[in-house]
Design an enzyme around this catalytic site. Structure first.
Site, mmCIF file in Angstrom:
data_model
loop_
_atom_site.group_PDB
_atom_site.id
_atom_site.type_symbol
_atom_site.label_atom_id
_atom_site.label_comp_id
_atom_site.label_asym_id
_atom_site.label_seq_id
_atom_site.Cartn_x
_atom_site.Cartn_y
_atom_site.Cartn_z
ATOM 1 N N TYR A 83 0.803 -1.198 -0.194
ATOM 2 C CA TYR A 83 -0.094 -0.128 0.166
ATOM 3 C C TYR A 83 0.723 1.297 0.002
ATOM 4 C CZ TYR A 83 -3.953 2.957 1.305
ATOM 5 O OH TYR A 83 -4.947 4.030 1.292
ATOM 6 N N PHE A 135 -10.208 19.359 -24.213
ATOM 7 C CA PHE A 135 -10.645 18.036 -23.991
ATOM 8 C C PHE A 135 -12.097 17.993 -23.172
ATOM 9 C CE2 PHE A 135 -10.854 13.407 -22.999
ATOM 10 C CZ PHE A 135 -10.989 13.031 -24.443
ATOM 11 N N THR A 136 -12.766 17.051 -23.754
ATOM 12 C CA THR A 136 -14.176 16.701 -23.032
ATOM 13 C C THR A 136 -14.164 16.851 -21.385
ATOM 14 O OG1 THR A 136 -14.014 14.410 -23.596
ATOM 15 C CG2 THR A 136 -15.266 15.631 -24.925
ATOM 16 N N ASP A 226 -1.002 18.596 -20.993
ATOM 17 C CA ASP A 226 -1.475 17.524 -21.044
ATOM 18 C C ASP A 226 -0.854 16.549 -21.966
ATOM 19 O OD1 ASP A 226 -3.439 15.192 -21.714
ATOM 20 O OD2 ASP A 226 -5.031 16.417 -21.741
ATOM 21 N N LYS A 269 -2.890 6.167 -22.471
ATOM 22 C CA LYS A 269 -2.313 6.584 -23.784
ATOM 23 C C LYS A 269 -0.813 6.688 -23.590
ATOM 24 C CE LYS A 269 -6.313 9.089 -25.207
ATOM 25 N NZ LYS A 269 -7.103 8.981 -26.630
ATOM 26 N N ARG A 392 -17.088 12.753 -32.546
ATOM 27 C CA ARG A 392 -16.489 14.077 -32.047
ATOM 28 C C ARG A 392 -17.026 15.021 -32.721
ATOM 29 N NH1 ARG A 392 -13.625 12.312 -27.042
ATOM 30 N NH2 ARG A 392 -15.814 12.408 -26.606
ATOM 31 N N PHE A 458 -22.159 12.319 -24.341
ATOM 32 C CA PHE A 458 -21.904 11.356 -25.295
ATOM 33 C C PHE A 458 -21.514 10.060 -24.641
ATOM 34 C CE2 PHE A 458 -17.294 11.178 -24.224
ATOM 35 C CZ PHE A 458 -17.457 12.255 -23.557
HETATM 36 N N1 F0G Z 1 -6.599 14.329 -22.055
HETATM 37 C C1 F0G Z 1 -6.537 13.932 -23.349
HETATM 38 C C2 F0G Z 1 -5.735 14.665 -24.459
HETATM 39 C C3 F0G Z 1 -7.020 12.506 -23.643
HETATM 40 O O1 F0G Z 1 -7.070 12.131 -25.037
HETATM 41 C C4 F0G Z 1 -7.869 11.960 -22.718
HETATM 42 C C5 F0G Z 1 -8.630 10.607 -22.986
HETATM 43 C C6 F0G Z 1 -8.027 12.349 -21.430
HETATM 44 C C7 F0G Z 1 -7.187 13.582 -21.241
HETATM 45 C C8 F0G Z 1 -8.470 11.986 -20.046
HETATM 46 O O2 F0G Z 1 -7.864 10.694 -19.903
HETATM 47 O O3 F0G Z 1 -9.303 8.710 -20.305
HETATM 48 O O4 F0G Z 1 -7.521 8.687 -18.797
HETATM 49 O O5 F0G Z 1 -9.212 9.879 -18.030
HETATM 50 N N2 F0G Z 1 -8.968 10.374 -24.172
HETATM 51 C C9 F0G Z 1 -9.671 9.152 -24.404
HETATM 52 C C10 F0G Z 1 -10.132 9.108 -25.760
HETATM 53 C C11 F0G Z 1 -10.917 9.104 -23.531
HETATM 54 O O6 F0G Z 1 -10.698 8.237 -26.224
HETATM 55 O O7 F0G Z 1 -9.409 10.028 -26.394
HETATM 56 P P1 F0G Z 1 -8.388 9.489 -19.236
#
Ligand code: F0G
Length: 485
Positions: A83, A135-136, A226, A269, A392, A458
């Site tokens: 832990y 980003f979303t 990011d 990623k 998107r 979405f």
């Molecule tokens: N920033 C970027 C540029 C991303 O592409 C993503 C995730 C996140 C932050 C959030 O990271 O998913 O680990 O919480 N992109 C995924 C996609 C969801 O399908 O493009 P996460």
């Protein structure tokens, strides 16, 4: 010695060449078209709600689904499970320090968890956050804290068909204007996103990052990177920015890191595993963020991640320094984009990272944005080939405060290419089905919401076709192919 060499083909007809072999495989299903229509409607015409068992090519995302290497898998077996004070955590921390030159590392279970922590620690009501593009999940977390996103891209960022090598650049002029207009007290940080996701995986240049960073420094505003899609951005800096042609990926990585104050990433990623984290050398920033990690994520030496994943990230980060590893995604994507373009199909150019992006606005010009062309194209492509993309466009936006629709700048269907997962023949199949759909585009109709969540709709929203267009598409498919596969 040059660190990369172009591989030439005797025939002169080059195609992307994998520098790996495949040793573990997974069986795929390709359902008959009648079952594909049933599956997509069972999923409310939302590809997020499809079952993987019903999908032939899962191009939804590259998040957490990239192929892992033998070295990553073997490292997972020697993880130190504890832990607190795990040696596994230390190995990742050391690797990040080695690559980024940062002193501190805070683990989190994925990218958006880092965004949650930032938003809580930095943003107060009425703040504005300048960025190259949103980003979303980033935008949603900023919004929840009462902050507002300001996107300071150049006009070419939104030009679908372009030859601009760095559409992810931020306009330094607009940043200066923003600082003059709002004042530094209302700007808790500036955010740069590597491999800008929502405009088609488009990179920024190192020259641009340096310019933006100089402005941030002069105004004492932290610059947050990011780095989720950093691998693609590193590749593009090397191949598109003349000054870096002969500079190694490791050196480019360090130069990117040196021009930021804080780096966060989704290790779903970057590092080809599952997890995330925040790196910085700024002690004040570290202290500001640190206490939120045990509260929301987990103790400071795991942050919600399994130790096995942490080991995989450490190895994956090192592998990301290999040009012949990070070139696979962008080169497959370029192949797909070039082939589609040859056939007159509207795609985002230049080819970016992450995936191939179809321009639904030009693919389906007869559909108004109120009928969600990118969502409709996603549903139609699943019907045409069992290919699962991601909307998107407007569906990925949130409604305005008064409930009116916020039409997206672009209506894209993203077809992600998880790294080292698909073969070139599978990419050729996707090209074939997209071509058929393009030739039959007049048959594709719109969608309407039947169930619409208020936040990040979405993900789980459900939609239905506005007419019987799907039946017509199936009939044409069977007429053309004489079969239902
Ligand atoms: N920033 C970027 C540029 C991303 O592409 C993503 C995730 C996140 C932050 C959030 O990271 O998913 O680990 O919480 N992109 C995924 C996609 C969801 O399908 O493009 P996460």
């Amino acid at each position: 010695m040059k660190d990369i060499q172009e591989i030439k083909f005797y025939s002169g007809e080059a195609c992307p060449l994998e520098m790996h072999k495949v040793r573990i495989v997974q069986r795929l299903n390709l359902l008959p078209i009648e079952d594909r229509v049933k599956a997509v409607n069972g999923a409310g015409n939302n590809t997020f709600l499809l079952q993987n068992k019903d999908t032939y090519l899962d191009m939804l995302t590259d998040s957490g689904v990239n192929a892992m290497s033998d070295l990553q898998l073997s490292a997972m077996m020697v993880a130190d499970d504890s832990y607190a004070g795990s040696a596994t955590y230390e190995r990742l921390e050391e690797k990040l320090t080695e690559l980024f030159g940062t002193k501190y590392f805070l683990p989190a279970h994925q990218g958006r968890a880092c965004e949650h922590i930032f938003a809580k620690a930095y943003i107060k009501d009425g703040d504005v956050i300048p960025m190259n593009y949103h980003f979303t999940t980033t935008k949603a977390h900023i919004g929840l804290q009462g902050g507002k996103v300001l996107e300071l891209y150049y006009p070419e960022a939104l030009e679908v068909d372009s030859d601009h090598p760095f559409k992810g650049n931020m306009s330094p002029e607009r940043l200066l204007e923003t600082i003059a207009e709002y004042g530094v007290d209302r700007i808790p940080f500036v955010r740069m996103e590597a491999g800008t996701n929502l405009i088609g995986g488009q990179p920024f240049s190192l020259a641009n990052l340096k310019e933006v960073y100089a402005i941030c420094k002069a105004n004492k505003i932290p610059l947050i990177l990011d780095a989720s899609l950093l691998a693609d951005n590193l590749y593009f800096i090397k191949v598109r920015e003349a000054e870096y042609r002969d500079v190694g990926i490791r050196e480019i990585t360090r130069e990117v890191a040196d021009n930021t104050d804080i780096i966060y990433f989704s290790a779903r990623k970057l590092g080809h595993a599952r997890g995330g984290g925040i790196c910085t050398s700024d002690h004040d920033a570290y202290m500001r963020l640190r206490d939120l990690v045990p509260l929301f994520e987990g103790f400071l030496t795991y942050g919600g991640m399994s130790v096995r994943e942490i080991e995989a990230i450490t190895v994956g980060m090192e592998e990301t320094m290999d040009y012949y590893m990070i070139n696979q995604g962008p080169e497959f994507i370029k192949y797909m984009v070039d082939e589609l373009k040859k056939r007159g199909i509207p795609v985002i150019t230049p080819a970016g990272g992450l995936g191939c992006h179809l321009d639904a606005m030009r693919f389906l010009p007869h559909l108004p944005q109120s009928e969600y062309p990118a969502g409709a194209l996603g549903s139609a492509l699943f019907i045409a080939g069992g290919i699962r993309g991601m909307e998107r466009g407007t569906i990925s936006e949130e409604r305005e405060a008064d409930g009116s629709e916020h039409y997206s700048n672009m209506e894209l269907l993203r077809l992600a290419l998880p790294r080292r997962v698909f073969t070139l023949s599978q990419v050729n199949y996707a090209i074939d089905r997209i071509t058929w759909l393009y030739e039959n585009r007049d048959l594709v109709g719109g969608l309407k919401f039947t169930e619409e969540p208020k936040v990040l709709r979405f993900f789980v929203g459900r939609l239905a076709p506005v007419s019987d267009w799907q039946e017509k598409l199936v009939a044409k498919f069977k007429a053309d192919f004489g079969e239902s596969l």
